[in-house]
Design an enzyme around this catalytic site. Structure first.
Site, short mmCIF file in Angstrom:
data_model
loop_
_atom_site.label_atom_id
_atom_site.label_comp_id
_atom_site.label_asym_id
_atom_site.label_seq_id
_atom_site.Cartn_x
_atom_site.Cartn_y
_atom_site.Cartn_z
N HIS A 197 -23.29 -3.15 48.48
CA HIS A 197 -22.70 -4.50 48.42
C HIS A 197 -23.77 -5.53 48.13
O HIS A 197 -24.92 -5.38 48.49
CB HIS A 197 -21.97 -4.80 49.73
CG HIS A 197 -20.59 -4.22 49.73
ND1 HIS A 197 -19.46 -4.95 50.01
CD2 HIS A 197 -20.16 -2.97 49.42
CE1 HIS A 197 -18.40 -4.17 49.90
NE2 HIS A 197 -18.79 -2.97 49.55
N GLU A 237 -11.85 -9.40 50.75
CA GLU A 237 -12.21 -10.21 51.92
C GLU A 237 -11.88 -11.69 51.71
O GLU A 237 -11.61 -12.41 52.67
CB GLU A 237 -13.69 -10.04 52.26
CG GLU A 237 -14.65 -10.61 51.23
CD GLU A 237 -15.93 -9.78 51.07
OE1 GLU A 237 -15.82 -8.58 50.75
OE2 GLU A 237 -17.02 -10.33 51.27
CA CA Z 1 -19.69 -9.23 50.12
#
Ligand code: CA
Length: 663
Positions: free
Chosen positions: A443, A468
């Protein structure tokens, strides 16, 4: 005195005749033609398809601290080659890939101290790749690149989709459609609609030890727009510190007739080096769940406290669920020291309420693997210091994969994560992980370039505005067009850990922020947004007893074949994938932006004469992403290759289909 200019002019004309005669190279099917030569001492290339200009003459070269490779150059040698073979993937969207190209290498001399620079062009039926080589030479000091001068000149100002380099963090942006000339510096992949039957994607392949590529538009005469290379710098302003010799990544241009051709091109993978590992059997694609969404939804915390998410007990619940529902991995975020205030990051030591040995023992017993999380907060040197010991421990405990994270724009507070420094760091982690049979889900990465061909433990990466944002983004979450754009843009760079499949939209953290899609579209994304480690992102409570879970339980994450029956960038897309195993199953995902639409899909990719049972998960009565996102209908029909499938997609809706051969 008077004759000198004439002699000079004659000499120049001679040299032009001798060295500027352009060289051409045809693609194997003859449709694409690459031309390269030298114009007033500057090397250039151009690309055409069936006589139509795709890339107008565009400069090549470098400026180095020692001088430049862009003036006084001439071609002193050229050589040709061609190649045609088929290679097997360890995992991916195809089980085998044909690598078929014609190659032209030109050796240019001039510039700095009459030194040499080579450019190798590989022309495939679906596009172009080219790379630079500056070999070690006595006349050259250490090579430090201050600018790469590669250009991509589009003959007309045309619409393209991209994210802005300067206004996007971690590549987590909404891809914007705009004319090239109206863009700021952009990241690649850059997807371009050059004509109704001409789609291009500019990106790179094999970013091994170099800086990330960005492109800055400059409008020229006659409406042309030239995209200039802008490499991500070191903090001292230089771009690439290459040592005695330099081998650049491949610069790539995919050329397609339909938008979907961009998705099925394997040019980037073909331009990466083959994997040389003896054993890749430990690399296992699969579906995973994790203690993650509940943290983004503020029900749990990463750090210790009354609502700590990664506890032994909670992990065991997730492991039990994974074992019951066919998930191979369970991710635990916030299991180790380093999340609270003032805590030093420690990739070896669990919080007291997370019994690492017990959790991994419990998982092994149930045939499930634990995925560890290593959030560095950008402290890459700390990870480099601890990773050998940490990965040794993980391997011993049967932890199969690590999700790394770099929430900080600069690594170790020094260098940009997209600089050569960052590229080197990410590679060190991959290589160390491979020695310990650990897969990586990275990530806040540098934009992927197909390195998973060489290092197939590089499973998936973020570098995308993922799910997210649907938990807490103040803009309401990802807009409906987002996942209709990603397959044609970020998706071209490789697998995305977007983390699809949210089933429960309740308990908004920010009022109005939730997935801006129907639940059927959430299922479609599980097929469309490719990742070999594919997360079903919701908390297990949302999946328990939900009728839509059966689709996810059945959906593979590695494929034999992938096709794109239809798609328009940012509007809608359908992707059909054949399971890699011998089941003969096909899976189809179809999704749309905020416009409801009916799509008919020819099933001529199915095996002729065979009957299939289709399990169709689609938008139910009155489904609409704004006021009725949970309306889902599930039906079964029998279909053959002679049939067409008609799908009614709601506004920001979708459909997910499993086709199983009837024995
Ligand atoms: Ca992220």
């Amino acid at each position: 005195m008077k004759t000198r200019p004439i002699i000079l002019l004659m000499a120049m004309m001679l040299s032009v005749t001798a060295w500027a005669a352009p060289l051409t190279l045809a693609s194997p099917d003859g449709h694409l033609t690459l031309t390269t030569g030298v114009d007033k001492g500057r090397p250039y290339y151009s690309l055409s398809r069936d006589g139509v200009v795709v890339i107008a003459p565009s400069h090549l070269g470098f400026t180095l601290t020692a001088g430049d490779f862009s003036s006084d150059m001439k071609i002193v040698r050229s050589s040709r080659d061609s190649h045609d073979d088929t290679w097997a993937t360890v995992w991916g969207e195809e089980d085998s890939i044909r690598n078929h190209y014609n190659e032209l290498t030109v050796t240019l001399k001039g510039g700095i101290n009459k030194a040499q620079m080579l450019v190798t062009f590989r022309l495939f039926d679906d596009g172009l790749g080219f790379r630079y080589e500056i070999p070690q030479q006595k006349v050259l000091p250490d090579i430090i690149v201050t600018d790469e001068l590669t250009e991509f000149c589009l003959p007309k100002d045309v619409p393209a989709w991209s994210i802005s380099t300067n206004h996007t963090v971690y590549y987590e942006g909404i891809y914007q459609r705009d004319l090239l000339s109206r863009k700021d510096t952009v990241c690649t992949p850059l997807a371009i609609e050059a004509a109704p039957d001409l789609f291009l994607a500019i990106h790179q392949a094999a970013l091994v030890d170099y800086a990330d590529l960005n492109l800055t538009p400059r409008s020229g005469k006659d409406g042309a727009v030239t995209m200039l290379s802008a490499l991500t710098p070191w903090q001292d302003g230089t771009k690439v510190k290459a040592g005695k010799s330099l081998l650049s990544p491949w610069r790539t241009v995919i050329v397609g007739r339909k938008a979907g051709d961009l998705i099925t091109s394997r040019l980037m993978l073909n331009l990466n080096e083959p994997c040389t590992w003896d054993d890749t059997s430990w690399i296992e694609p699969g579906r995973y769940i994790g203690i993650w969404w509940s943290i983004h939804k503020k029900k749990h915390t990463w750090e210790q406290g009354p609502n700590h998410g990664a506890t032994t007990e909670n992990m065991k619940r997730y492991i039990d669920f994974a074992a019951r529902h066919g998930f191979s991995g369970v991710l635990a975020e916030g299991w180790n020291y380093g999340w609270g205030q003032g805590e030093d990051i420690d990739f070896l030591t669990p919080y007291p309420d997370y019994d690492l040995a017990e959790v991994t023992r419990y998982a092994r017993q149930r045939g499930v693997r634990v995925i560890a999380h290593a959030e560095t907060s950008g402290r890459s040197l700390l990870l480099e210091k601890q990773m050998e010991q940490a990965f040794t421990l993980y391997e011993r405990l049967g932890i199969c994969a690590v999700k790394t994270g770099y929430v900080a724009v600069k690594l170790s507070g020094l260098e940009l994560s997209h600089s050569q420094y960052g590229v080197r760091h990410y590679r060190k982690v991959l290589e160390c992980a491979a020695r310990h049979h650990i897969m990586i889900d990275n990530h806040e990465p540098v934009m992927p370039t197909g390195l998973q061909r060489t290092l197939p433990n590089l499973m998936t990466q973020e570098g995308v505005r993922g799910q997210e944002y649907n938990a807490w983004s103040v803009d309401g979450g990802n807009p409906p067009a987002h996942t209709a754009t990603l397959p044609f843009t970020r998706g071209l760079a490789g697998p995305m850990d977007f983390t699809p499949a949210i089933f429960d939209y309740s308990d908004e953290v920010v009022p109005g922020t939730r997935p801006q899609s129907t639940i059927a579209k959430q299922l479609a994304e599980f097929v469309i947004l490719y990742s070999p480690l594919q997360m079903a992102a919701d908390a297990i409570e949302s999946y328990e007893n939900h009728p839509a879970l059966s689709f996810i339980e059945s959906c593979p994450t590695t494929w034999r074949k992938t096709i794109v029956p239809n798609g328009e960038i940012g509007r809608y897309v359908t992707i059909a994938r054949q399971a890699r195993d011998d089941s003969g199953q096909w899976f189809i995902g179809s999704l749309t932006d905020e416009t409801a639409r009916t799509l008919t899909i020819s099933l001529d990719f199915l095996e002729p004469g065979k009957r299939y049972r289709a399990f169709i998960y689609e938008d139910g009565p009155g489904a609409d992403y704004r006021d009725n996102p949970m309306s889902l209908a599930i039906r079964q029909v029998e279909l053959t290759a002679a049939d067409t499938l008609t799908l009614h997609l709601a506004r920001s809706g979708g459909a997910a289909i499993r086709l199983t051969p009837i024995p």
